[in-house]
Scaffold this active site. Sequence first.
Site, PDB file in Angstrom:
ATOM      1  CG  MET A  22      82.933 -27.851  20.274  1.00 34.87           C
ATOM      2  SD  MET A  22      81.905 -28.413  19.384  1.00 34.87           S
ATOM      3  CE  MET A  22      80.671 -28.253  20.587  1.00 34.87           C
ATOM      4  CB  SER A  23      86.227 -27.967  26.887  1.00 34.24           C
ATOM      5  OG  SER A  23      84.940 -27.399  27.485  1.00 34.24           O
ATOM      6  N   GLY A  24      83.487 -29.933  26.050  1.00 30.86           N
ATOM      7  CA  GLY A  24      82.606 -30.521  26.528  1.00 30.86           C
ATOM      8  C   GLY A  24      81.556 -29.777  27.718  1.00 30.86           C
ATOM      9  N   GLY A  25      82.097 -28.578  27.676  1.00 32.00           N
ATOM     10  CA  GLY A  25      81.264 -27.726  28.537  1.00 32.00           C
ATOM     11  C   GLY A  25      80.373 -26.739  28.137  1.00 32.00           C
ATOM     12  CG  ASP A  27      81.767 -20.918  29.453  1.00 37.75           C
ATOM     13  OD1 ASP A  27      80.409 -20.319  29.511  1.00 37.75           O
ATOM     14  OD2 ASP A  27      82.576 -21.038  30.443  1.00 37.75           O
ATOM     15  CB  SER A  28      83.696 -24.813  24.348  1.00 37.18           C
ATOM     16  OG  SER A  28      83.170 -26.137  24.918  1.00 37.18           O
ATOM     17  CB  CYS A 116      96.994 -25.130  28.586  1.00 37.10           C
ATOM     18  SG  CYS A 116      95.668 -26.432  27.535  1.00 37.10           S
ATOM     19  N   GLY A 140      85.612 -20.969  23.865  1.00 41.48           N
ATOM     20  CA  GLY A 140      84.640 -20.453  24.766  1.00 41.48           C
ATOM     21  C   GLY A 140      85.441 -19.357  26.065  1.00 41.48           C
ATOM     22  CB  CYS A 213      92.261 -29.575  33.433  1.00 44.94           C
ATOM     23  SG  CYS A 213      93.828 -29.775  32.237  1.00 44.94           S
TER      24      CYS A 213
END
Length: 377
Positions: A22-25, A27-28, A116, A140, A213
Amino acid sequence: MTDFPGAPTTPSTGRLRVLAAMSGGVDSAVAAARAVEAGHEVTGVHLALASNPQSFRTGARGCCTLEDSRDARRAADVIGIPFYVWDLAERFREDVIDDFVAEYAAGRTPNPCLRCNEKIKFAALLDKAVALGFDAVCTGHYARIVDHPDGTRELHRAADAAKDQSYVLGVLDADQLAHSLFPLGDTTKDVIRAEAERRGLAVAKKPDSHDICFIADGDTQGFLAERLGTAPGDILDADGTKLGEHDGAYGFTIGQRKGLRLGRPAADGKPRYVLDISPVDNTVTVGPVEGLDVHALTAIRPRWCGTPAAGEGRYTAQLRAHGEEVPVTAVLGEDELHVRLDTPARGIAPGQAVVLYDGTRVVGSATIASTERAVGV
């Protein structure tokens, strides 16, 4: 509810232990929610990839800030799943940032997102997840997985061509693909945002991150200069005539037009572009746009999405993250690929990835080592 397309082969219970990155966005977050809705036992994890993360993002630039971590945690709370933060900053620095700097120093143009995925999200993270007893990692990304009765899996383009991310996933091998979930592959971005809003996820309208990023301000040249220092050299035209000087060849990319700071205009008055970057003698060669036309390339370190391919065949190739597919003939070997394009493509540089497709299926990916051009440099 039935499982979403692209879930791994499930145990007899049909329930998987899934680690959702979970990236914080948005989609995820929706991907994690869909995994829960599909009946899986889901745990959320946010990857702390910055040694000294900023507190807040600046618009859509960068990611991995403390704000992103908090957004991921809040989304996990709404979804109702356990949540952890894993510190992979040192591994990210070694495998992605240091590699990025070294590639530019060598005159190549790397893709850090692809690296990555290869080294962090589907290597370090997946290895740790499997060691802890998880069956799969969920992200995501916009891509689809197709399962076959014999247990083999294929990676395919997403239904939403505008959001398709199969290019940066082309580095996944068969084992990594066997433990991957991409719940968003059959959905458009508008639908994802609307779904996030219905689920009460605060990130529903959060801007997508873009650019690199770990360079939040977007100043790639400044980032490289800070790490590589000043290295003055010459800017030459194709016949070796000096046209200007630069502070570091790493500050240029193949196909670049702006910021060349040439001392005099071309005789024909037409724009000039970066055609070659030579770290050996620290020179940058510029010339007319026609000099960018690449008709063949050699790529190394192939990685296959499934059964390794071999021999000569017809494919389409994507040569940049947001580039179009081009028809090619490729000779596939164990250690390298030789690709001939039906029509020339421009702005192709060593260090970039070539990803081969058979229809919508991703065949594999390799790193471009050299190119052949219709006009010599």
